[in-house]
Structure formats: structure tokens, C-alpha cells
Design a protein around this motif. Structure first.
Motif, PDB file in Angstrom:
ATOM      1  N   CYS A 182     128.565  59.923  35.439  1.00 29.65           N
ATOM      2  CA  CYS A 182     127.807  58.731  35.085  1.00 29.65           C
ATOM      3  C   CYS A 182     126.373  59.135  34.766  1.00 29.65           C
ATOM      4  CB  CYS A 182     127.834  57.683  36.193  1.00 29.65           C
ATOM      5  SG  CYS A 182     126.927  58.128  37.675  1.00 29.65           S
ATOM      6  N   ASN A 183     125.712  58.305  34.011  1.00 31.66           N
ATOM      7  CA  ASN A 183     124.326  58.533  33.640  1.00 31.66           C
ATOM      8  C   ASN A 183     123.795  57.275  32.974  1.00 31.66           C
ATOM      9  OD1 ASN A 183     121.811  59.842  32.676  1.00 31.66           O
ATOM     10  ND2 ASN A 183     122.914  61.743  33.090  1.00 31.66           N
ATOM     11  N   GLU A 184     122.553  57.307  32.569  1.00 32.15           N
ATOM     12  CA  GLU A 184     121.997  56.207  31.788  1.00 32.15           C
ATOM     13  C   GLU A 184     122.878  56.011  30.560  1.00 32.15           C
ATOM     14  OE1 GLU A 184     120.339  56.529  28.689  1.00 32.15           O
ATOM     15  OE2 GLU A 184     119.829  54.399  28.612  1.00 32.15           O
ATOM     16  N   GLY A 185     123.120  54.781  30.191  1.00 30.62           N
ATOM     17  CA  GLY A 185     124.205  54.471  29.277  1.00 30.62           C
ATOM     18  C   GLY A 185     123.935  54.576  27.794  1.00 30.62           C
ATOM     19  N   ILE A 186     122.734  54.970  27.397  1.00 30.09           N
ATOM     20  CA  ILE A 186     122.455  55.079  25.968  1.00 30.09           C
ATOM     21  C   ILE A 186     122.204  56.531  25.585  1.00 30.09           C
ATOM     22  CG2 ILE A 186     120.895  54.381  24.112  1.00 30.09           C
ATOM     23  CD1 ILE A 186     120.371  51.811  25.674  1.00 30.09           C
ATOM     24  N   ASN A 187     121.349  57.189  26.323  1.00 30.17           N
ATOM     25  CA  ASN A 187     120.963  58.553  25.973  1.00 30.17           C
ATOM     26  C   ASN A 187     121.208  59.573  27.084  1.00 30.17           C
ATOM     27  OD1 ASN A 187     119.836  57.991  23.316  1.00 30.17           O
ATOM     28  ND2 ASN A 187     118.225  56.894  24.420  1.00 30.17           N
ATOM     29  N   GLY A 188     121.791  59.144  28.184  1.00 30.32           N
ATOM     30  CA  GLY A 188     122.002  60.089  29.272  1.00 30.32           C
ATOM     31  C   GLY A 188     120.698  60.715  29.733  1.00 30.32           C
ATOM     32  N   LEU A 189     119.766  59.871  30.137  1.00 33.55           N
ATOM     33  CA  LEU A 189     118.394  60.296  30.372  1.00 33.55           C
ATOM     34  C   LEU A 189     118.201  61.237  31.546  1.00 33.55           C
ATOM     35  CD1 LEU A 189     116.528  56.886  29.935  1.00 33.55           C
ATOM     36  CD2 LEU A 189     116.635  58.790  28.299  1.00 33.55           C
ATOM     37  N   TRP A 190     119.061  61.139  32.525  1.00 33.56           N
ATOM     38  CA  TRP A 190     118.771  61.819  33.797  1.00 33.56           C
ATOM     39  C   TRP A 190     119.563  63.106  33.965  1.00 33.56           C
ATOM     40  CZ3 TRP A 190     120.599  56.430  35.030  1.00 33.56           C
ATOM     41  CH2 TRP A 190     119.573  55.504  34.820  1.00 33.56           C
ATOM     42  N   ASN A 191     119.167  63.876  34.964  1.00 30.28           N
ATOM     43  CA  ASN A 191     119.938  65.073  35.276  1.00 30.28           C
ATOM     44  C   ASN A 191     121.367  64.680  35.652  1.00 30.28           C
ATOM     45  OD1 ASN A 191     117.719  66.758  34.906  1.00 30.28           O
ATOM     46  ND2 ASN A 191     117.106  66.651  37.048  1.00 30.28           N
ATOM     47  N   TRP A 192     122.298  65.488  35.218  1.00 28.62           N
ATOM     48  CA  TRP A 192     123.696  65.192  35.460  1.00 28.62           C
ATOM     49  C   TRP A 192     124.086  65.534  36.891  1.00 28.62           C
ATOM     50  CZ3 TRP A 192     126.187  62.542  31.770  1.00 28.62           C
ATOM     51  CH2 TRP A 192     125.609  62.538  30.494  1.00 28.62           C
ATOM     52  N   GLY A 193     124.959  64.690  37.452  1.00 26.62           N
ATOM     53  CA  GLY A 193     125.526  64.986  38.750  1.00 26.62           C
ATOM     54  C   GLY A 193     126.647  65.994  38.613  1.00 26.62           C
ATOM     55  N   GLN A 194     127.389  66.161  39.684  1.00 26.93           N
ATOM     56  CA  GLN A 194     128.479  67.142  39.680  1.00 26.93           C
ATOM     57  C   GLN A 194     129.728  66.607  38.992  1.00 26.93           C
ATOM     58  OE1 GLN A 194     128.906  68.244  43.854  1.00 26.93           O
ATOM     59  NE2 GLN A 194     127.719  70.095  43.455  1.00 26.93           N
ATOM     60  N   GLY A 195     129.799  65.310  38.829  1.00 27.35           N
ATOM     61  CA  GLY A 195     130.966  64.720  38.197  1.00 27.35           C
ATOM     62  C   GLY A 195     132.146  64.646  39.143  1.00 27.35           C
ATOM     63  N   THR A 196     133.183  64.000  38.654  1.00 30.08           N
ATOM     64  CA  THR A 196     134.435  63.912  39.412  1.00 30.08           C
ATOM     65  C   THR A 196     135.576  64.233  38.455  1.00 30.08           C
ATOM     66  OG1 THR A 196     135.730  62.550  40.929  1.00 30.08           O
ATOM     67  CG2 THR A 196     134.684  61.399  39.081  1.00 30.08           C
ATOM     68  N   ARG A 197     136.444  65.110  38.886  1.00 23.16           N
ATOM     69  CA  ARG A 197     137.490  65.628  37.989  1.00 23.16           C
ATOM     70  C   ARG A 197     138.702  64.714  38.010  1.00 23.16           C
ATOM     71  NH1 ARG A 197     138.172  70.391  35.597  1.00 23.16           N
ATOM     72  NH2 ARG A 197     136.396  71.245  36.771  1.00 23.16           N
ATOM     73  N   VAL A 198     139.166  64.394  36.829  1.00 15.80           N
ATOM     74  CA  VAL A 198     140.393  63.609  36.648  1.00 15.80           C
ATOM     75  C   VAL A 198     141.396  64.473  35.916  1.00 15.80           C
ATOM     76  CG1 VAL A 198     141.418  61.602  35.528  1.00 15.80           C
ATOM     77  CG2 VAL A 198     139.177  61.403  36.642  1.00 15.80           C
TER      78      VAL A 198
ATOM     79  N   GLN B 214     113.270  60.895  42.719  1.00 17.32           N
ATOM     80  CA  GLN B 214     114.154  61.714  41.907  1.00 17.32           C
ATOM     81  C   GLN B 214     115.502  61.018  41.785  1.00 17.32           C
ATOM     82  OE1 GLN B 214     114.392  65.759  43.196  1.00 17.32           O
ATOM     83  NE2 GLN B 214     115.986  66.309  41.757  1.00 17.32           N
ATOM     84  N   VAL B 215     116.014  61.016  40.564  1.00 15.02           N
ATOM     85  CA  VAL B 215     117.294  60.355  40.316  1.00 15.02           C
ATOM     86  C   VAL B 215     118.419  61.206  40.891  1.00 15.02           C
ATOM     87  CG1 VAL B 215     118.852  59.477  38.573  1.00 15.02           C
ATOM     88  CG2 VAL B 215     116.381  59.335  38.214  1.00 15.02           C
ATOM     89  N   GLN B 216     119.314  60.546  41.583  1.00 18.95           N
ATOM     90  CA  GLN B 216     120.510  61.221  42.072  1.00 18.95           C
ATOM     91  C   GLN B 216     121.718  60.376  41.711  1.00 18.95           C
ATOM     92  OE1 GLN B 216     120.636  62.108  46.275  1.00 18.95           O
ATOM     93  NE2 GLN B 216     122.192  63.683  45.985  1.00 18.95           N
ATOM     94  N   LEU B 217     122.716  61.021  41.139  1.00 16.94           N
ATOM     95  CA  LEU B 217     123.953  60.364  40.733  1.00 16.94           C
ATOM     96  C   LEU B 217     125.109  61.071  41.420  1.00 16.94           C
ATOM     97  CD1 LEU B 217     123.055  60.269  36.942  1.00 16.94           C
ATOM     98  CD2 LEU B 217     122.936  58.335  38.515  1.00 16.94           C
ATOM     99  N   VAL B 218     125.910  60.314  42.148  1.00 18.90           N
ATOM    100  CA  VAL B 218     127.020  60.901  42.891  1.00 18.90           C
ATOM    101  C   VAL B 218     128.306  60.194  42.480  1.00 18.90           C
ATOM    102  CG1 VAL B 218     127.986  61.418  45.146  1.00 18.90           C
ATOM    103  CG2 VAL B 218     125.506  61.468  44.819  1.00 18.90           C
ATOM    104  N   GLU B 219     129.144  60.942  41.777  1.00 17.15           N
ATOM    105  CA  GLU B 219     130.411  60.413  41.293  1.00 17.15           C
ATOM    106  C   GLU B 219     131.532  60.739  42.278  1.00 17.15           C
ATOM    107  OE1 GLU B 219     127.965  61.870  37.700  1.00 17.15           O
ATOM    108  OE2 GLU B 219     128.593  62.723  39.612  1.00 17.15           O
ATOM    109  N   SER B 220     132.511  59.838  42.362  1.00 19.24           N
ATOM    110  CA  SER B 220     133.657  60.053  43.235  1.00 19.24           C
ATOM    111  C   SER B 220     134.857  59.291  42.704  1.00 19.24           C
ATOM    112  CB  SER B 220     133.335  59.600  44.659  1.00 19.24           C
ATOM    113  OG  SER B 220     133.051  58.215  44.687  1.00 19.24           O
ATOM    114  N   GLY B 221     136.016  59.598  43.253  1.00 16.63           N
ATOM    115  CA  GLY B 221     137.221  58.851  42.926  1.00 16.63           C
ATOM    116  C   GLY B 221     138.217  59.562  42.032  1.00 16.63           C
ATOM    117  N   GLY B 222     137.860  60.738  41.552  1.00 18.72           N
ATOM    118  CA  GLY B 222     138.783  61.476  40.696  1.00 18.72           C
ATOM    119  C   GLY B 222     139.955  62.038  41.474  1.00 18.72           C
ATOM    120  N   GLY B 223     140.859  62.648  40.734  1.00 16.75           N
ATOM    121  CA  GLY B 223     142.023  63.241  41.369  1.00 16.75           C
ATOM    122  C   GLY B 223     143.108  63.526  40.362  1.00 16.75           C
ATOM    123  N   LEU B 224     144.266  63.856  40.884  1.00 16.79           N
ATOM    124  CA  LEU B 224     145.448  64.128  40.068  1.00 16.79           C
ATOM    125  C   LEU B 224     146.295  62.860  40.013  1.00 16.79           C
ATOM    126  CD1 LEU B 224     147.425  66.065  38.616  1.00 16.79           C
ATOM    127  CD2 LEU B 224     148.338  66.639  40.883  1.00 16.79           C
TER     128      LEU B 224
END
Length: 115
Positions: free
Chosen positions: A95-111, A1-11
Motif C-alpha cells: 500500500c502507499n499513497e494512491g496517486i504517485n506512491g509518495l512514501w517509502n515502501w513497506g515490506q509488502g505482503t506476499r500473495v 515518519q510514514v510507516q506502512l505495514v501490510e498484512s493478510g497475504g498467503g497461499l
């Protein structure tokens, strides 16, 4: 199963910089184009940068010259270096696959870009 974990966001203040990271698992990372997307409040998700398996990059006009996407195939990570940030860059970044966003979306990181 694809897992995408984004980090690094902030104010960050206008004109500042941030580096986002996305760790991918469950895929043959090196063969896929990878992309960074963002969704601002009240707006649709948009692709802001992509990097092919060979390392070719593309950027949305709104971020060209300010954002840099890169990848480390050995670490299964894709990065987004963001500079000269503007208030309009405020969004949740995914983040996701770079053409069609093929996979389930992660939680994202807020900027949030604000003074």
C-alpha cells in the motif's frame, strides 16, 4: 515518519479469496488517496486499486469486479478484498499513497495463487 505495514497475504487456491490490510502511521491518513500496488516476479510495480479521501474508488482493468478497496479512517487502515483469485494475481502487494506512491515502501505482503 510514514510507516506502512501490510498484512493478510498467503497461499490461496485459484478462485479463492483473501483480504489484505495496511496500517498507516505518521500521516494525516484521512486526507490522502490510498492505493494498493503489486509487483509480480520480473515485472514492474503496478497500481491495482485506489481510494480517494472521499471514498471514490478506481481499479485496474485486470482486477475490476474481483477486488474491492476500502478504508477505515478511524483505524488508519486500508483494505483490499480479493476474490476469484487467479494465478496471475500472484505478487507482493503494497500500500502507499494512491496517486504517485509518495512514501517509502513497506515490506509488502506476499500473495501466491496456486493449486
Amino acid at each position: 515518519q510514514v510507516q506502512l505495514v501490510e498484512s493478510g497475504g498467503g497461499l490461496v487456491q485459484p478462485g479463492g479469496s483473501l483480504r489484505l490490510s495496511c496500517l498507516a502511521s505518521g500521516i494525516m491518513f484521512r486526507i490522502y488517496s490510498m492505493g494498493w500496488y503489486r509487483q509480480a516476479p520480473g515485472k514492474q510495480r503496478e497500481l491495482v486499486a485506489s481510494i480517494s479521501s472521499a471514498g471514490s474508488t478506481n481499479y485496474a482493468e485486470s482486477v475490476k469486479g474481483r477486488f474491492t478497496i476500502s478504508r477505515d479512517n478511524d483505524k488508519f487502515v486500508v483494505y483490499l478484498q480479493m476474490s476469484s483469485l487467479k494465478a496471475e494475481d500472484t505478487a507482493v502487494y503494497y500500500c502507499n499513497e494512491g496517486i504517485n506512491g509518495l512514501w517509502n515502501w513497506g515490506q509488502g505482503t506476499r500473495v501466491t495463487v496456486s493449486s
